[in-house]
Design a protein around this motif. Structure first.
Motif, PDB file in Angstrom:
ATOM      1  N   SER A   1       0.821  -1.211   0.000  1.00  0.00           N
ATOM      2  CA  SER A   1       0.000   0.000   0.000  1.00  0.00           C
ATOM      3  C   SER A   1       0.855   1.262   0.000  1.00  0.00           C
ATOM      4  CB  SER A   1      -0.938   0.010   1.209  1.00  0.00           C
ATOM      5  OG  SER A   1      -0.203  -0.100   2.413  1.00  0.00           O
ATOM      6  N   LEU A   2       1.982   1.236   0.720  1.00  0.00           N
ATOM      7  CA  LEU A   2       2.847   2.407   0.772  1.00  0.00           C
ATOM      8  C   LEU A   2       3.681   2.548  -0.494  1.00  0.00           C
ATOM      9  CD1 LEU A   2       4.030   2.218   4.493  1.00  0.00           C
ATOM     10  CD2 LEU A   2       2.221   3.621   3.512  1.00  0.00           C
ATOM     11  N   THR A   3       4.255   1.430  -0.974  1.00  0.00           N
ATOM     12  CA  THR A   3       5.080   1.493  -2.183  1.00  0.00           C
ATOM     13  C   THR A   3       4.282   2.033  -3.363  1.00  0.00           C
ATOM     14  OG1 THR A   3       6.355  -0.414  -1.411  1.00  0.00           O
ATOM     15  CG2 THR A   3       6.559   0.169  -3.731  1.00  0.00           C
ATOM     16  N   SER A   4       3.044   1.594  -3.497  1.00  0.00           N
ATOM     17  CA  SER A   4       2.244   1.963  -4.666  1.00  0.00           C
ATOM     18  C   SER A   4       1.583   3.329  -4.544  1.00  0.00           C
ATOM     19  CB  SER A   4       1.163   0.903  -4.905  1.00  0.00           C
ATOM     20  OG  SER A   4       1.748  -0.358  -5.147  1.00  0.00           O
ATOM     21  N   TYR A   5       1.233   3.735  -3.318  1.00  0.00           N
ATOM     22  CA  TYR A   5       0.395   4.924  -3.179  1.00  0.00           C
ATOM     23  C   TYR A   5       1.016   6.072  -2.380  1.00  0.00           C
ATOM     24  CZ  TYR A   5      -3.087   1.623  -4.854  1.00  0.00           C
ATOM     25  OH  TYR A   5      -3.758   0.694  -5.600  1.00  0.00           O
ATOM     26  N   ARG A   6       1.925   5.801  -1.469  1.00  0.00           N
ATOM     27  CA  ARG A   6       2.517   6.864  -0.667  1.00  0.00           C
ATOM     28  C   ARG A   6       3.920   7.255  -1.127  1.00  0.00           C
ATOM     29  NH1 ARG A   6      -0.548  10.015   2.191  1.00  0.00           N
ATOM     30  NH2 ARG A   6      -1.874   9.072   3.783  1.00  0.00           N
ATOM     31  N   LEU A   7       4.700   6.262  -1.572  1.00  0.00           N
ATOM     32  CA  LEU A   7       6.128   6.487  -1.765  1.00  0.00           C
ATOM     33  C   LEU A   7       6.569   6.985  -3.138  1.00  0.00           C
ATOM     34  CD1 LEU A   7       7.727   3.545   0.243  1.00  0.00           C
ATOM     35  CD2 LEU A   7       6.969   5.791   1.020  1.00  0.00           C
ATOM     36  N   PRO A   8       5.778   6.867  -4.218  1.00  0.00           N
ATOM     37  CA  PRO A   8       6.285   7.302  -5.518  1.00  0.00           C
ATOM     38  C   PRO A   8       6.925   8.683  -5.548  1.00  0.00           C
ATOM     39  CG  PRO A   8       4.296   6.050  -5.857  1.00  0.00           C
ATOM     40  CD  PRO A   8       4.461   6.203  -4.354  1.00  0.00           C
ATOM     41  N   PRO A   9       6.343   9.738  -4.934  1.00  0.00           N
ATOM     42  CA  PRO A   9       7.024  11.038  -4.974  1.00  0.00           C
ATOM     43  C   PRO A   9       8.394  11.011  -4.296  1.00  0.00           C
ATOM     44  CG  PRO A   9       4.729  11.312  -4.340  1.00  0.00           C
ATOM     45  CD  PRO A   9       5.011   9.839  -4.292  1.00  0.00           C
ATOM     46  N   LEU A  10       8.501  10.296  -3.168  1.00  0.00           N
ATOM     47  CA  LEU A  10       9.777  10.189  -2.458  1.00  0.00           C
ATOM     48  C   LEU A  10      10.790   9.419  -3.292  1.00  0.00           C
ATOM     49  CD1 LEU A  10      11.580  10.383   0.095  1.00  0.00           C
ATOM     50  CD2 LEU A  10      10.436   8.315   0.927  1.00  0.00           C
ATOM     51  N   LEU A  11      10.389   8.292  -3.871  1.00  0.00           N
ATOM     52  CA  LEU A  11      11.311   7.467  -4.654  1.00  0.00           C
ATOM     53  C   LEU A  11      11.759   8.201  -5.913  1.00  0.00           C
ATOM     54  CD1 LEU A  11       9.502   4.024  -4.328  1.00  0.00           C
ATOM     55  CD2 LEU A  11      11.372   4.925  -2.934  1.00  0.00           C
ATOM     56  N   GLU A  12      10.844   8.898  -6.557  1.00  0.00           N
ATOM     57  CA  GLU A  12      11.195   9.662  -7.762  1.00  0.00           C
ATOM     58  C   GLU A  12      12.185  10.774  -7.418  1.00  0.00           C
ATOM     59  OE1 GLU A  12       9.056  12.304 -11.300  1.00  0.00           O
ATOM     60  OE2 GLU A  12       7.864  11.494  -9.637  1.00  0.00           O
ATOM     61  N   PHE A  13      11.925  11.487  -6.335  1.00  0.00           N
ATOM     62  CA  PHE A  13      12.818  12.563  -5.905  1.00  0.00           C
ATOM     63  C   PHE A  13      14.211  12.026  -5.626  1.00  0.00           C
ATOM     64  CE2 PHE A  13      14.876  14.874  -2.469  1.00  0.00           C
ATOM     65  CZ  PHE A  13      14.830  16.187  -2.911  1.00  0.00           C
ATOM     66  N   PHE A  14      14.283  10.928  -4.885  1.00  0.00           N
ATOM     67  CA  PHE A  14      15.576  10.384  -4.500  1.00  0.00           C
ATOM     68  C   PHE A  14      16.326   9.847  -5.722  1.00  0.00           C
ATOM     69  CE2 PHE A  14      18.213   8.924  -0.950  1.00  0.00           C
ATOM     70  CZ  PHE A  14      17.881   9.890  -0.024  1.00  0.00           C
ATOM     71  N   HIS A  15      15.616   9.200  -6.631  1.00  0.00           N
ATOM     72  CA  HIS A  15      16.254   8.620  -7.808  1.00  0.00           C
ATOM     73  C   HIS A  15      16.921   9.692  -8.667  1.00  0.00           C
ATOM     74  CE1 HIS A  15      16.906   6.083 -11.319  1.00  0.00           C
ATOM     75  NE2 HIS A  15      16.260   6.977 -12.056  1.00  0.00           N
ATOM     76  N   HIS A  16      16.227  10.803  -8.854  1.00  0.00           N
ATOM     77  CA  HIS A  16      16.757  11.855  -9.718  1.00  0.00           C
ATOM     78  C   HIS A  16      17.753  12.766  -9.000  1.00  0.00           C
ATOM     79  CE1 HIS A  16      14.252  10.836 -13.118  1.00  0.00           C
ATOM     80  NE2 HIS A  16      13.171  10.838 -12.349  1.00  0.00           N
ATOM     81  N   ARG A  17      17.507  13.033  -7.728  1.00  0.00           N
ATOM     82  CA  ARG A  17      18.372  13.981  -7.014  1.00  0.00           C
ATOM     83  C   ARG A  17      19.655  13.337  -6.501  1.00  0.00           C
ATOM     84  NH1 ARG A  17      17.225  18.800  -4.334  1.00  0.00           N
ATOM     85  NH2 ARG A  17      15.566  19.002  -5.890  1.00  0.00           N
TER      86      ARG A  17
END
Length: 294
Positions: free
Chosen positions: A99-115
């Motif tokens: 539930s968190l990986t799919s719905y809560r974490l995408p903005p955090l994971l995207e930010f970390f991946h690019h930054r």
């Protein structure tokens, strides 16, 4: 002990696969196997149990893993300090849940991946007790929890958001638009994910407080559970964020029942653990980006 052997050991211990470790490290599989054997020979112990096509850490491997990660992290910090490189780098193993990986974490994971592209982020899907145990053993650096409690023995944690829950069903369900109590729910077809999710376990406890037998149809994943509910197979209690789209498009409706418990999404780590700079950075960004959604 050579650093390259510890790096290889840490990768194999994280993914529990010689093949996957070789691919991620860009080695031949025979090189990974040889390095693990060399490390085992130098220590005089076996680090992995070979179980046919599967492997698992031995007790010696479990004891070595947190030290290997600490040595790797300190080496990376020392290199950055000596060269003046300020860009965060290092490995980061995070326990999470669907539930968190799919719905809560995408903005955090995207930010970390690019930054921070030099941070090697690995997500491991576990829930509840498994995540807490992996944190205490040092297998995970951080772990996301969705729990009613906010204090966990042997762990430190920070609350990121209150996690609203919604009892949902198909629009034409018999309980849709009606007021009803917990006793009425026990007589309905109940849909759920696997045991171990805090909201499913607490929901079951609440239903059992009526003194009636409780039986769930288990669908394993949130997506499968939502589809079953939308098809009219029964009712399900799920995190509101996971059913927001379906409530908006009308394929599911919220039933008039509020759970008597509150869940909070949290980020946890082993108590007393020294968090490397890139791990502290992840915690800070999780507080900012996940909390903003709450």
């Amino acid at each position: 002990m050579e650093l390259r052997l510890l790096v290889t050991f840490e990768k194999v211990a994280t993914v529990l696969s010689f093949t996957q470790a070789a691919a991620e490290l860009k080695y031949a599989q025979s090189s990974v196997t040889g390095q693990i054997r060399a490390l085992e020979s130098s220590l005089g112990v076996e680090l992995f149990d070979r179980l046919g096509s599967r492997i698992r850490l031995t007790e010696a491997g479990e004891r070595l893993l947190p030290y290997a990660r600490r040595i790797i992290e300190l080496t990376e910090e020392a290199r950055a300090a000596a060269t003046g490189t300020e860009e965060p780098a290092g490995s980061l193993v995070v326990g999470t849940m669907e539930s968190l990986t799919s719905y809560r974490l995408p903005p955090l994971l995207e930010f970390f991946h690019h930054r921070y592209p030099k941070v090697r982020l690995s997500l491991r899907t576990t829930i509840g007790d498994e995540t807490r145990q992996a944190l205490r053993q040092g297998t995970y650096d951080l772990g996301f929890l969705m729990e009613a409690e906010t204090e966990h023995p042997g762990l430190e944690s920070t609350v990121l958001a209150v996690e609203p829950l919604a009892l949902v069903a198909a629009p034409r369900h018999a309980l849709a638009g009606r007021e009803f109590g917990t006793a009425d729910l026990v007589r309905q077809a109940l849909l759920a994910t696997e045991p171990g999710c805090a909201y499913r376990d607490l929901f079951e406890q609440e239903l059992k407080s009526t003194g009636e037998a409780v039986d769930f149809m288990e669908f394993g994943t949130i997506e499968a559970t939502k589809r079953a509910a939308a098809a009219g197979l029964g009712v399900s209690l799920l995190p509101e964020i996971t059913v927001a789209a379906e409530l908006k498009d009308g394929s599911l409706v919220r039933l008039e029942w509020q759970p008597p418990f509150t869940l909070r999404t949290q980020l946890a780590w082993r108590a007393g653990k020294r968090l490397p700079a890139h791990v502290r950075l992840f915690v800070e960004q999780a507080r900012r980006l996940v909390s903003e959604q709450g």
